[in-house]
Every structure is written in C-alpha cells, then in structure tokens.
Enzyme design. Structure first.
Site, PDB file in Angstrom:
ATOM      1  N   GLU A  66       0.850  -1.196   0.000  1.00 52.09           N
ATOM      2  CA  GLU A  66       0.000   0.000   0.000  1.00 52.09           C
ATOM      3  C   GLU A  66       0.881   1.240   0.000  1.00 52.09           C
ATOM      4  OE1 GLU A  66      -3.351   1.049  -0.142  1.00 52.09           O
ATOM      5  OE2 GLU A  66      -2.209   2.923  -0.093  1.00 52.09           O
ATOM      6  N   ILE A 109     -22.694   3.546   2.428  1.00 47.95           N
ATOM      7  CA  ILE A 109     -23.932   2.763   2.375  1.00 47.95           C
ATOM      8  C   ILE A 109     -23.609   1.346   1.900  1.00 47.95           C
ATOM      9  CG2 ILE A 109     -26.177   2.536   1.201  1.00 47.95           C
ATOM     10  CD1 ILE A 109     -26.206   5.626   1.054  1.00 47.95           C
ATOM     11  N   HIS A 130     -25.160  -1.272  -0.017  1.00 46.05           N
ATOM     12  CA  HIS A 130     -26.285  -1.330  -0.945  1.00 46.05           C
ATOM     13  C   HIS A 130     -26.865  -2.737  -1.057  1.00 46.05           C
ATOM     14  CE1 HIS A 130     -25.559   2.737  -2.287  1.00 46.05           C
ATOM     15  NE2 HIS A 130     -24.301   2.463  -2.557  1.00 46.05           N
ATOM     16  N   ARG A 169     -14.478   8.466  -7.363  1.00 52.26           N
ATOM     17  CA  ARG A 169     -14.876   7.110  -7.759  1.00 52.26           C
ATOM     18  C   ARG A 169     -13.935   6.631  -8.864  1.00 52.26           C
ATOM     19  NH1 ARG A 169     -19.165  10.582  -7.809  1.00 52.26           N
ATOM     20  NH2 ARG A 169     -20.970  10.172  -6.497  1.00 52.26           N
ATOM     21  N   CYS A 210     -10.612  14.180  23.073  1.00 55.28           N
ATOM     22  CA  CYS A 210     -11.509  14.837  22.106  1.00 55.28           C
ATOM     23  C   CYS A 210     -12.830  15.095  22.825  1.00 55.28           C
ATOM     24  CB  CYS A 210     -11.701  13.929  20.888  1.00 55.28           C
ATOM     25  SG  CYS A 210     -13.042  14.469  19.793  1.00 55.28           S
TER      26      CYS A 210
HETATM   27  C1  LIG Z   1     -18.343   9.883  -3.648  1.00 61.14           C
HETATM   28  C2  LIG Z   1     -18.375   8.387  -3.506  1.00 61.14           C
HETATM   29  C3  LIG Z   1     -19.472   7.757  -2.922  1.00 61.14           C
HETATM   30  C4  LIG Z   1     -19.503   6.367  -2.821  1.00 61.14           C
HETATM   31  N1  LIG Z   1     -20.500   5.746  -2.109  1.00 61.14           N
HETATM   32  C5  LIG Z   1     -20.483   4.406  -1.928  1.00 61.14           C
HETATM   33  C6  LIG Z   1     -21.437   3.767  -1.107  1.00 61.14           C
HETATM   34  O1  LIG Z   1     -22.259   4.410  -0.463  1.00 61.14           O
HETATM   35  N2  LIG Z   1     -21.419   2.416  -1.032  1.00 61.14           N
HETATM   36  C7  LIG Z   1     -20.511   1.667  -1.700  1.00 61.14           C
HETATM   37  O2  LIG Z   1     -20.574   0.459  -1.615  1.00 61.14           O
HETATM   38  N3  LIG Z   1     -19.535   2.257  -2.429  1.00 61.14           N
HETATM   39  C8  LIG Z   1     -19.505   3.599  -2.550  1.00 61.14           C
HETATM   40  N4  LIG Z   1     -18.532   4.215  -3.278  1.00 61.14           N
HETATM   41  C9  LIG Z   1     -17.568   3.394  -3.993  1.00 61.14           C
HETATM   42  C10 LIG Z   1     -16.487   2.850  -3.112  1.00 61.14           C
HETATM   43  O3  LIG Z   1     -16.015   3.830  -2.209  1.00 61.14           O
HETATM   44  C11 LIG Z   1     -15.346   2.360  -3.994  1.00 61.14           C
HETATM   45  O4  LIG Z   1     -15.855   1.582  -5.047  1.00 61.14           O
HETATM   46  C12 LIG Z   1     -14.396   1.497  -3.195  1.00 61.14           C
HETATM   47  O5  LIG Z   1     -14.004   2.186  -2.048  1.00 61.14           O
HETATM   48  C13 LIG Z   1     -13.198   1.123  -4.034  1.00 61.14           C
HETATM   49  O6  LIG Z   1     -12.329   0.402  -3.198  1.00 61.14           O
HETATM   50  P1  LIG Z   1     -10.914  -0.011  -3.717  1.00 61.14           P
HETATM   51  O7  LIG Z   1     -10.274  -0.799  -2.652  1.00 61.14           O
HETATM   52  O8  LIG Z   1     -11.069  -0.637  -5.060  1.00 61.14           O
HETATM   53  O9  LIG Z   1     -10.168   1.365  -3.995  1.00 61.14           O
HETATM   54  P2  LIG Z   1      -9.436   2.369  -2.993  1.00 61.14           P
HETATM   55  O10 LIG Z   1     -10.142   2.551  -1.734  1.00 61.14           O
HETATM   56  O11 LIG Z   1      -9.188   3.588  -3.804  1.00 61.14           O
HETATM   57  O12 LIG Z   1      -8.083   1.640  -2.650  1.00 61.14           O
HETATM   58  C14 LIG Z   1      -7.057   1.472  -3.599  1.00 61.14           C
HETATM   59  C15 LIG Z   1      -5.752   1.488  -2.853  1.00 61.14           C
HETATM   60  O13 LIG Z   1      -4.702   1.173  -3.756  1.00 61.14           O
HETATM   61  C16 LIG Z   1      -3.555   1.930  -3.375  1.00 61.14           C
HETATM   62  N5  LIG Z   1      -2.645   2.023  -4.520  1.00 61.14           N
HETATM   63  C17 LIG Z   1      -2.894   2.589  -5.719  1.00 61.14           C
HETATM   64  N6  LIG Z   1      -1.801   2.508  -6.505  1.00 61.14           N
HETATM   65  C18 LIG Z   1      -0.845   1.872  -5.788  1.00 61.14           C
HETATM   66  C19 LIG Z   1       0.505   1.504  -6.049  1.00 61.14           C
HETATM   67  N7  LIG Z   1       1.104   1.768  -7.221  1.00 61.14           N
HETATM   68  N8  LIG Z   1       1.199   0.872  -5.070  1.00 61.14           N
HETATM   69  C20 LIG Z   1       0.623   0.607  -3.868  1.00 61.14           C
HETATM   70  N9  LIG Z   1      -0.648   0.948  -3.568  1.00 61.14           N
HETATM   71  C21 LIG Z   1      -1.375   1.556  -4.513  1.00 61.14           C
HETATM   72  C22 LIG Z   1      -4.160   3.284  -3.010  1.00 61.14           C
HETATM   73  O14 LIG Z   1      -3.286   4.053  -2.219  1.00 61.14           O
HETATM   74  C23 LIG Z   1      -5.422   2.863  -2.272  1.00 61.14           C
HETATM   75  O15 LIG Z   1      -5.187   2.749  -0.890  1.00 61.14           O
HETATM   76  C24 LIG Z   1     -18.449   5.600  -3.363  1.00 61.14           C
HETATM   77  C25 LIG Z   1     -17.331   6.249  -3.905  1.00 61.14           C
HETATM   78  C26 LIG Z   1     -17.271   7.621  -3.933  1.00 61.14           C
HETATM   79  C27 LIG Z   1     -16.029   8.282  -4.400  1.00 61.14           C
END
Ligand SMILES: Cc1cc2nc3c(=O)[nH]c(=O)nc-3n(C[C@H](O)[C@H](O)[C@H](O)COP(=O)(O)OP(=O)(O)OC[C@H]3O[C@@H](n4cnc5c(N)ncnc54)[C@H](O)[C@@H]3O)c2cc1C
Length: 480
Positions: A34, A50, A52, A314, A404
């Site tokens: 990470e 949320i 879903h 997103r 806090c």
């Molecule tokens: C505004 C908004 C509202 C949303 N609402 C919802 C909701 O209500 N319910 C729901 O289910 N989902 C929701 N989502 C979607 C959800 O948040 C995401 O789909 C989900 O968090 C994606 O998770 P992830 O682990 O794929 O990505 P991330 O959480 O982005 O994690 C990816 C990780 O990879 C790491 N990384 C990237 N490149 C490298 C590299 N080269 N080397 C090492 N580490 C790296 C990053 O640092 C990061 O920590 C929402 C998203 C947004 C932005």
C-alpha cells in the site's frame, strides 16, 4: 534484499483488504503493498458509507451479482469484526408525477436483480416514516436492507483480521513495476523491497490502469468521478432516520441525505468527471448543487450546520463497468477495474469471488484449520454505561482523560489505536480509528494533543508527526 511470497495484493482499500482477508483463510503467504501511510484506501475512505442491496444495478452484470451477494454477508461479518453497522433502510420518494411514473420500472429492475423486498409506500406512509420529507411526496419505494456502516472501521477490521491470520502489510510502499517471465508473473518492484511472487492481484482503485500498464494489459483508462459531500452537526434541526435517495439517473445514484452510523447527517454526493486523480477539492458550485437537489427531497435540510465538507473520487472506468480479468498469456495476474459506486459493499463478495476464480484456475490453496474469525474492536468509552465507564477508569485511569471533547474520546482509546496491529501512525489514522477530531471542532481542540500523544508513543519529535502521508507535517518547529 528480495522478499518472497505467494500472492501480492496491490492496495489496502476495501477491495484489497477483503481479498487479503479471504486469502488468509488459506495456507498461502500474502503480502499487501500500500502506497499510503495507513490502510483504508482512497475511495474507501471518502464515500457515502452505504451498504447497498443492488436494487438499481444493471441486471445480469458482475456488479449486480456481487452487490446482491454481499449485502446479506454483512450481518455476520460486522459481528465477527466488530464494525458499526445499521440496517436503517432507504426510501426513494417520488416528488413529481414524472418520478412517480418511474417507480414501477425501478421496482421491476430491483426484482430482476433478485432484490424482492422492495415495496411501494404511499406518500402518507413515507411521511409517517420520515416526517421531514417533502410534503408533496406522491409515494415511493422502501428498500429495507440498504444499510449504513463505518467505512474506516470496516477496512481496518478486514486488515487487522487478515494480519492476525498471517498477512504481511507493507505500508508507505508503492508498486512501481511488475516483472514477468515466459508469460508468468515473476516479481513486484516497489519503492521498498522487490517481492518475488506467483500471483499479483491489482486492487489499486484509481491507479489500477497504471498497474495494468506495467504488465501490458492496459485495455481501459480510469476516469476519476468526484463526489462532494456535506457533513452536518449531530444537532442539526432537520434530520432523517433513513437513507433518502433520489430517483437514480444513468450517471449517478444522485444526491441523498442520510444519517451516518455515528449520528451526523450526510448530504451529497455530486458526480463530476475530472482528469486529475488527486484533486479532492470541494467547490461552491458543487456544494450548491447538492443543496438545491436535496432540498427537493428534504426541504428543511440546513447546510449551515455543516461541520465539514469533503470529496471522494470514484475509480470510474472507460469503457464503463466493473471488470474482473485474468489472461491465459499472463499466468498469475488478476486485474480488478471499474470498482466504482458500490465497491465498499461488494468488497466482501469480491474477496470471495477472486479466491474462487484463483482456485478454479488451478491455485492449490488449502483452507487452514486455525483461521481466526473474530477481531476485537476498540472500546468506545462514550457508548458505555456509567457503570462500565467507572470500571474502565478503575482498570485504566487513561479512560478518565478525555482528549476529544466533541466525541468524548479518551487517551486510552487513542493508545489502543496506536498500539494495536497496523496501528495509527498519523493524526488522520487516529481520527479514522477512534473519531478524535471528527466532531464539531474538527480537531481544533484535540489536534495538538493527538500529535503530542503520537510523538510520545512512537518516540519521535512532534515535528515528525504527519497529518496523513509522509511530508504532511503539522508542526514545523517552535515559534519562540
Ligand atoms: C463519492 C463516492 C461515494 C460512494 N459511495 C459508496 C457507497 O455508499 N457504497 C458503496 O458500496 N460504495 C460507494 N462508493 C464506492 C467505493 O467507495 C469504492 O468503489 C471502493 O471504495 C473502491 O475500493 P478499492 O479498494 O477498489 O479502492 P481504494 O479505496 O481507492 O483503494 C485502492 C488502494 O490502492 C492503493 N494504490 C494505488 N496505486 C498503488 C501503487 N502503485 N502501489 C501501492 N498501492 C497503490 C491506493 O493508495 C489505495 O489505498 C463511493 C465512492 C465515492 C467516491
């Protein structure tokens, strides 16, 4: 030195963490890499929080399959991992005749997604359930299993539990290249050590296209879609008890209002495509559009009671859609992309899906017989009875030192956040674990105290304590 493992998971967001935890049920060595200073991800720590049901997913897609499968998993998962979660349900009110006419289509879609507990409610019934709703409401839908969660604790809990089951985490470590040999994964090059591995699972969210490029599989681009939010004070006059959702559009689920699991009101998000993967600013126009839209649903919403605003990005994909990819000509590589608006929810089913696919493709992982299923959360002093608080203080007087004031977070809780596995190393990491700084004053009072405690416990100078990632110092030196 070269590290050696069986599986490298790139990214400790919701998806990478859930994949790592699922793998930790098997006799297989796993390293999560990470780039940030803390687990928790990027999109995973800035969303609507949320869980879903999948009622509005595109039927027949992998996303629909995974979201629908994930929702019921949370009942047991949150108990095992001690994650704050509540099945408060969502209402989808139709305010105009045009919206009212769309309800059968939305309900039919829910049924196509096998979400059968969606029901019609009359305007009168909805107003009884949610008195602050627009009195013009004509009727709507009730989606009982839409739920709210603490997204920070969810990801921390998945990681802590994976760690308890042997997964190694390399934080502050960025993947910069992936080496392959004869159509197989060979190693992962990082800003720390190189890691020899059989499998790589790309869970890099916004940066998953850049990782895919490293192995010549960049068949898509990530387009960040920004979502801005308001967080309102717990005492704001106009509150809702359920998730109040607008009628969705093709681009977004729309701007909603709902309580957070800790009792604030959450209002937003916008949906704005942008080139930058780092610009998380909020804008007057974006925030105004939230106010305008949400007032149609809940006219009394008072955004003047805002305690903070934030935005999340997103990891939207072009071409669109949630994708799971493995290639015959690249053994050992798994690519996850387009984990967009529902990734927090589907992270847990995605974890299972990834492992199942690996097993189907010949990975000989064997289930362990000593998997530790449960994780101990941090005691929440403010939620204890007076008797429990008294007992805690007698056992450890640091429970009597409130750091806090807004959220009543004690020094003992902060110490637990710092000293547990994958403990907090920055001010934001403390905040996400115990909520010190999440209240009305947003850390104005407790911020310096948290810096002091972190510095003392980690044996470093306060000038070395970061807000979050390396270099985000909050104290630069003394003024006199
Ligand atoms: C505004 C908004 C509202 C949303 N609402 C919802 C909701 O209500 N319910 C729901 O289910 N989902 C929701 N989502 C979607 C959800 O948040 C995401 O789909 C989900 O968090 C994606 O998770 P992830 O682990 O794929 O990505 P991330 O959480 O982005 O994690 C990816 C990780 O990879 C790491 N990384 C990237 N490149 C490298 C590299 N080269 N080397 C090492 N580490 C790296 C990053 O640092 C990061 O920590 C929402 C998203 C947004 C932005």
């Amino acid at each position: 030195m070269m590290l050696k493992t069986d599986v490298v998971v790139i990214g400790a967001g919701a998806v990478g963490s859930a994949v790592a935890r699922e793998l930790s049920k098997y006799n297989v060595d796993v390293i999560v890499v990470e780039k940030n200073e803390d687990v928790g991800g990027d999109a995973s720590k800035s969303n609507s929080a949320i869980i879903h049901t999948g009622y509005d997913a595109a039927p027949g897609t992998l996303e629909s399959q995974l979201v629908v499968a994930a929702n019921p998993m949370y009942d047991d998962l949150v108990k095992d991992l001690d994650v704050p979660f509540s099945r408060i349900g969502a209402i989808l009110p139709a305010i105009t005749d045009e919206q009212f006419e769309k309800l059968p289509e939305i309900k039919a879609k829910a049924f196509k997604n096998h979400v059968y507990d969606v029901e019609y409610k009359s305007g009168k019934e909805l107003l009884e359930m949610e008195p602050n709703l627009n009195p013009e409401v004509k009727g709507g839908l009730w989606i009982p299993r839409e739920s709210i969660i603490d997204p920070f604790i969810l990801v921390q809990a998945l990681c802590e539990n994976a760690h308890d089951n042997g997964v190694r985490f390399l934080l502050n470590t960025k993947v910069v290249d992936i080496k392959t040999e004869k159509g197989k994964i060979k190693s992962v090059v990082t800003t720390g050590e190189e890691i020899e591995t059989t499998y790589v699972i790309n869970c890099a969210g916004l940066y998953c296209d850049e990782i895919a490029e490293m192995v010549g599989k960049a068949e898509y681009k990530v387009v960040a879609r920004k979502g801005q939010f308001f967080i309102l004070d717990k005492n704001t006059s106009c509150q809702v008890e359920h998730i109040v959702l607008p009628i969705p559009t093709k681009v977004t689920k729309g701007k909603l209002m709902c309580p957070t699991i800790h009792g604030n009101m959450l209002v937003g998000p916008t949906a704005e495509d942008q080139d930058s993967k780092v610009d998380k600013s909020t804008s007057a126009e974006g925030l105004q559009s939230i106010t305008n839209d949400v007032k149609n649903l809940v006219p009394g919403v008072n955004v003047r009671d805002t305690i903070t605003q934030y935005s999340g990005l997103r990891p939207n994909r072009n071409p669109e859609g949630l994708n799971f990819d493995m290639w015959d000509d690249l053994e050992g590589y798994v690519n996850l992309s387009g984990v967009r608006s529902t990734g927090l929810t589907l992270s847990v089913s995605m974890g299972k899906y990834v492992v199942e696919q690996l097993l189907n493709h010949g990975a000989g992982f064997k289930l362990k017989d000593n998997f530790i299923k449960k994780r101990r959360g941090i005691v929440k002093f403010s939620e204890c009875t007076i008797e429990e608080q008294d007992a805690l203080i007698r056992e450890n007087p640091l429970y009597g030192n409130v750091i806090c004031r807004c959220e009543t977070i004690t020094e003992a809780e902060i110490l637990d956040a710092i000293h547990r596995p994958l403990g907090a190393r920055s001010v934001d990491a403390v905040k996400r674990r115990v909520r010190a700084g999440m209240g009305r004053c947003q850390g104005g009072f407790c911020g310096p105290k948290v810096i002091e405690i972190l510095a003392r416990e980690l044996g470093v100078s306060p000038t070395e304590i970061n807000k979050n990632n390396d270099g985000s110092y909050m104290v630069t030196g003394s003024t006199r």
